[in-house]
Write a protein that holds these residues in place. Sequence first.
Motif, PDB file in Angstrom:
ATOM      1  N   PHE A   1     -21.060 -64.574 -23.067  1.00  0.00           N
ATOM      2  CA  PHE A   1     -20.474 -65.437 -22.033  1.00  0.00           C
ATOM      3  C   PHE A   1     -20.497 -66.900 -22.488  1.00  0.00           C
ATOM      4  O   PHE A   1     -21.546 -67.425 -22.859  1.00  0.00           O
TER       5      PHE A   1
ATOM      6  N   GLU B   1     -22.448 -70.465 -12.731  1.00  0.00           N
ATOM      7  CA  GLU B   1     -21.869 -69.119 -12.697  1.00  0.00           C
ATOM      8  C   GLU B   1     -20.786 -68.970 -11.629  1.00  0.00           C
ATOM      9  O   GLU B   1     -19.855 -68.189 -11.783  1.00  0.00           O
TER      10      GLU B   1
ATOM     11  N   LEU C   1     -26.564 -64.980 -15.720  1.00  0.00           N
ATOM     12  CA  LEU C   1     -25.686 -64.509 -16.787  1.00  0.00           C
ATOM     13  C   LEU C   1     -26.247 -64.810 -18.162  1.00  0.00           C
ATOM     14  O   LEU C   1     -25.817 -64.271 -19.151  1.00  0.00           O
TER      15      LEU C   1
END
Lengths: 338, 338, 338, 338
Positions: free
Chosen positions: C142, C108, C309
Motif C-alpha cells: 500500500f 487510511e 493498513l
Amino acid sequence: MVVTLNGNIDEKSFQKIIKWIESHNVKIKTVESDRHTVMVLTGDTALIDETVLSSFDGVLNAFHLSENCTATSREYSPCDTEIELSPFGEKVTVGKGLCIIAGPCSVESEEQISEIAKKVKAAGASVLRGGAFKPRTSPYSFQGLREEGIKYLERARAEAKIPVVSEIMDIRHIELFENIDILQVGARNMQNYELLKELGKIRKPILLKRAPSASIDEFLMSAEYIMCGGNENVILCERGICSFEKETRNTLDLAAVALLKMRTHLPVIVDPSHATGIAGIVEPMSLAAVAAGADGVMIEVHSRPQDALCDGKQSITPHTLEKIVKKASNVKKASECQ
Amino acid sequence: MVVTLNGNIDEKSFQKIIKWIESHNVKIKTVESDRHTVMVLTGDTALIDETVLSSFDGVLNAFHLSENCTATSREYSPCDTEIELSPFGEKVTVGKGLCIIAGPCSVESEEQISEIAKKVKAAGASVLRGGAFKPRTSPYSFQGLREEGIKYLERARAEAKIPVVSEIMDIRHIELFENIDILQVGARNMQNYELLKELGKIRKPILLKRAPSASIDEFLMSAEYIMCGGNENVILCERGICSFEKETRNTLDLAAVALLKMRTHLPVIVDPSHATGIAGIVEPMSLAAVAAGADGVMIEVHSRPQDALCDGKQSITPHTLEKIVKKASNVKKASECQ
Amino acid sequence: MVVTLNGNIDEKSFQKIIKWIESHNVKIKTVESDRHTVMVLTGDTALIDETVLSSFDGVLNAFHLSENCTATSREYSPCDTEIELSPFGEKVTVGKGLCIIAGPCSVESEEQISEIAKKVKAAGASVLRGGAFKPRTSPYSFQGLREEGIKYLERARAEAKIPVVSEIMDIRHIELFENIDILQVGARNMQNYELLKELGKIRKPILLKRAPSASIDEFLMSAEYIMCGGNENVILCERGICSFEKETRNTLDLAAVALLKMRTHLPVIVDPSHATGIAGIVEPMSLAAVAAGADGVMIEVHSRPQDALCDGKQSITPHTLEKIVKKASNVKKASECQ
Amino acid sequence: MVVTLNGNIDEKSFQKIIKWIESHNVKIKTVESDRHTVMVLTGDTALIDETVLSSFDGVLNAFHLSENCTATSREYSPCDTEIELSPFGEKVTVGKGLCIIAGPCSVESEEQISEIAKKVKAAGASVLRGGAFKPRTSPYSFQGLREEGIKYLERARAEAKIPVVSEIMDIRHIELFENIDILQVGARNMQNYELLKELGKIRKPILLKRAPSASIDEFLMSAEYIMCGGNENVILCERGICSFEKETRNTLDLAAVALLKMRTHLPVIVDPSHATGIAGIVEPMSLAAVAAGADGVMIEVHSRPQDALCDGKQSITPHTLEKIVKKASNVKKASECQ
C-alpha cells in the motif's frame, strides 16, 4: 513443531524426511496447502534440530512452536528476582528500587580506593565497583593491581562498610574473591562458557555484562549457563552494543533493557560509562536507563578523572554522582506512578 | 606526540597541562597557529595516555605519532611468518602457498572422524579440523564429546597421517591437547586474555579466530597477547563480523584479509563456513578469500551433512571440497601471477 | 591545520608537498620532532582537502584544527531554536517544553484520520502525524492515499484544530503540502540532497529523520543542506540506527540525542514507534527519550491497531498515549530540576 | 500461509481472528498440536498482512509460505539477464563475461575526462564512469560540474568511443541524460522511490547501488520498483554495507554477491573503490569480487589521484587498472572452469 514441505517434493525425499522425523519418536499430522505440505509434529520435539531438518531436500522451513521454558524466563519465575546483600547489616537489594553501583575503573592504590569508597557511599551509591584484574585490549596497557588490588578493595569495603563488585577473569581466581560480594563477568568473557559453568557452582551474585555483539537471546543463554549450574543470583548488565556509530564507544541499547524486563525475572542494570565513553553524557544516559526500566546503574567515578590509569575520559566526580543519584530517584518515581 | 590547545586557553589551565606533561619527562616544542597552539612532544612519550591528556580543559586533541612497533607488525618482521608442521614426515606449511583445513564441526564418534579424516585428506586438505570441546550458545545444546573427542581425534590423526586443529576453551585443558598439532582459540574467547597468556607460554601453533565485534586492531592485539609471552606461532582466522545483514550468519570481511596481509607478517586464513552459515556459498566465498590474499581456508566438511550434530546447514561434502581445492589453487595462481 | 610528515621523507617528495600546499595560499610553520616533521598551516585552509594531502608520499596524517562553524552548530546560535506553530491561535512550540506528535502511520480514510485527530489531541498531543505518501520497501505494498490523503489530513486538521506533519517524497509535490504545517523528510530520503535543497528554499518547518546508517555528522550535514538554503526551521528526529540486534526493528540511539543537544541548537525529537517496531515498549522508550533530553516524541497511534493498513504492530491506542503523555511530562520535570 | 495460535486461546479471541481471516476470502484448514493450533490458509493470501495478523491476541506467529514471484527473482526469469550496449558498434555486455567500468569519481574538466576516457579504454575498461552531479555529505563540498559535466562526458564518450555511466539525483534531470548510456542511482537514493518509479518508465539501463543499510531483500525490492514500471534493464551494484569496522569506509559484503547470483537473474557488479576507500586494496578486492561471482567491477581511476577533487585516496592509476583487468580475467576463468 511445524515443518513446511514443497508441494512438488518427490516421493523418495519425502520418505527420507518422514523416516528421519520418526526416528525421533514424535507424532506427525499433515495438512495439504495449495503448493505446500505442512506437518505439525507433537511429542518430545526438543531433540529435533531445526537446522538439520531444514537442510533436507524439499523442506522449506522448520521451527519449534515454543521456546523451552528456561530458567531465566518469566514463565520459570513470574516474580522479579531480588538479590540481597547485607555484609554490614544494612540491606542492599538489587532488583527492587534503584541500585547505584559506583567507583573507579581500576583499583590504583590503597588510598585511592579507600577515598572513593567513602565518597561514593556518601553520594548515595550502595555498591562499590573497582577492577583489580583488568581485561585490556593491549597486553602493554596497565593490567590492574591483581591480587594486591583485591586486598585494597577488601580494606576499602570494610572501612566504608559498603559491598563491592569486581571482575573475575580466570577460573583459578575464584578463591581470591572470597570477600568480594558480587563477581563481575566482563563483556569479553560473556561467552567464556567454562568460566560461567564454574560460577554456576558457587552462590555469590554474578553481574554478567552483555558482550557488544551478543543478541538478547545469547545474553540470556549465558545467564542460563550460570543458572543451570544452580546459581540463580544473576544480575544482567547492558553496556552498549557495537554499531557503525563511533561518536560513542558503543551504542547503548536501552530497548534491550525494556525487552529484558518483559522476558526475564532477573535484575537488569545499565553501565552508561563504558557504553558511551563520554563523561558529559553519563547523566542523561543514567536517567534514560532508569526511565527505560533499569533496576540500577553502574557508573565510573574517580576523585580526579585526569589522573585515572584507565578510562579517565568517561569518569565523573563524586559530586556529579550525587546529583545523578537524586535525579535518577525522581525519574524512577515519575516513570512508575500510575 | 602532538597536542593541540585552544588558542584562548587561560593561563592556569595551560600551566596545569605543562606541569602534567613535564612530569612525564619529555620535551615540548610549541607553535602558535591562528586560533590554536600546537605542541610537539618528544622523548619517551609512550607512557603518556592520550585519553587522559585529551580530558584537560583547553586540549582539543592529543595523539601519538607512531604506533609502537608491535610483535605482530610488519616492522617487527618484514618476512611472512611460515608455520611448519610435519608430525608424519610430510611437511605442511601455513603462511606459504595454500593451506586447506577441513573437517566436521564436532567430533561425533570414532568412526565419523576417522572416515572424514581420510576423505578430506584425499580431497586435498592438509589439516583436519574437529571440535571436541564445543562452545554452544545454549547450555542445553550438545557440548562436544570433550576428553573422549580428543582421543578419537588422535586416532583419526594417526590413521590418516594428517595434523589436526581443535578448539581449547579452558586453561586447565592444555595438557589434554598434547597430541593436537594446532590449538584453536574460538571467536568467543578471542579476548579471554588469561587463556591467551597461557597459550603464550607454550610453543604450539595457535589458530586465533576473530571475534565478531573485534576491530582489526583488537584482533592483532589479541595475537600480541600470545606473542609477547614468547609464542610466535600465531595463525589469524577471519570468520565474519557482526552487522545488520542477517541473510548470512555473519558478514565475511575480506577487506580485513587484504589489510591484515599488509599490516602483519602472520598467516591469515578464512573460515567461510562459520562466516556465512550457508553450504551453498562456501565455494564462491572460499575462492574470494584466496583471491583477496588469504593463506588458506578452513571449511566444514561432513560425510552426511544432514546427520551432523551441529551446523549441518553449513557443511559441504568431501566431494564438493575436492572441487573447491582445485579451483582455489587455480585462483591463487591467477591472482598472484604478474 | 596540522600535517605530519615522516622524518625520513626524501627531498623531492618534500618539495612536492610544499609546492602543493603553497598553491593554496596558506602559511606554513614547521617543527622537527624525533622521527617526524610537524607542519602547522594557517590562513584560509578550508580549501585544502585532508584526504588528498594525506595521499602524498611521506605524509603520515593531515587534519583541520576546527570544524567550520556550521549553521547547525551551537557556535552559530548559542540559544536553543524554538519553532512556533499557531495555525489555530493556540501556540505549539517545538524546542521548548515537551512536544507530543501522534497519529497513524498512514491516512487510511477521512473518518479514520478525523477520529484519531480528535483523540490524540484529547490525549495531550499537540501535533498530528499521518502519512499520505508512503515510502514502502515493496512496490506491491500500500503506497498511501497520496493527494486524497492530503485532503483528508487538511479536513482532520481543521476540524480538530491541530497542526499536522506529513512526509514529502518528491520535489514536485511541494505545492500540494501548502496547508501542511510541518513537512517530514523520511529516513530513506535523508540524503536525497536535491529534495533537501528545495526544502531550503521554503520557510515551513522541516522534520528531518535520521537515516538508519547515518552518523551524527552526516545527520547534521543533511540539516545543513536545508539551513544553508535559508530555511532554519529544522527539527531533528532520531528513529533508530541499524545494528546486528534484530529484536527491535532498529536500535534506538538515545546517546545521539544527548550528543545532539550538546552540539546543535536545533530541536531533537525521538520516534520510538519506528525505532523499535514494538507497541509494548513504546512507553519505556518514550520516557527514556525524554530523560535523555529529547524535546519531544513522535508516536504512532491508531484507534484499532489491528486494522491498520501498515505498521499495526507498533501502534498504540489513544488511551495508552494519554498515560504516556502524563508520565513523560513528569519525567521531564524530574530530569531537569536541580 | 501458516498461522499458529496459542492452545489456550479464548473463544472470543479465536472467533475474532477467524472472522478477520475470512473477510479476506481465503480457506482455512486447522490442525491441533499439543499446546497450539496451526491453521493453513490457502487461496489469495497475498492481501493478508502478516504483521497485522500477528498482533491479534492469541496469535503466536503468522507467515506467508512463499515469496511472491517477483520480477527480480530467478523464478521469473531463469536465464541470466544480459544487458547490451553498442553505441559505437562494438558490443558491450553486462551480465555475461567480465565488465570493467572505470573512471574518475567526478568529471573535473573537459581535458581530465577526455584523457581518462582514452586511458581506461586502453587499459581494458568497457564502460567509462564519471560523476557530473555529485551527492556530497556536506553542502559546502564540491557538488560536481552538473550540466557542464554532462557535456564534457558526452564529448569524452564520443572521442573515445566508449559508453558511459553517470549518476542521476533528480527526476527533473532525466532529459539531460539523453546521451548517457547507463543511469546510476547512488546508494543514498536507493530508496528514493519516486525517482525509481520514474526510471521504470524509461528503457535505459539503470545501475542501482545498494544502500549501506539495505538488506538483500530491500535491495531487490528497490530493483523491483524500476522493473515493475517496465524497465527490466537493471544492474545491481554492491558497494559496502555499514558495520562497526572503520578501517575501511564500509564493509564489502561479497557473500551478498554470491547470494544475489543465486536469487536473481540480474547482473551484479561490485565497487571496491567506494566500499573500502583505500586504493591499496582495490586490486585484491576486485579479484575477490570476481571470484565470488560478480559480473564486473566498477573502479575509480584518476590520472593523478592527488589532484582529484574528491575521493583521491581511493583512486588508482590507469596503469594499475591494466594489471587488475588482466588478473581479474584470469581469476574469472580459474573460478569457473570445472
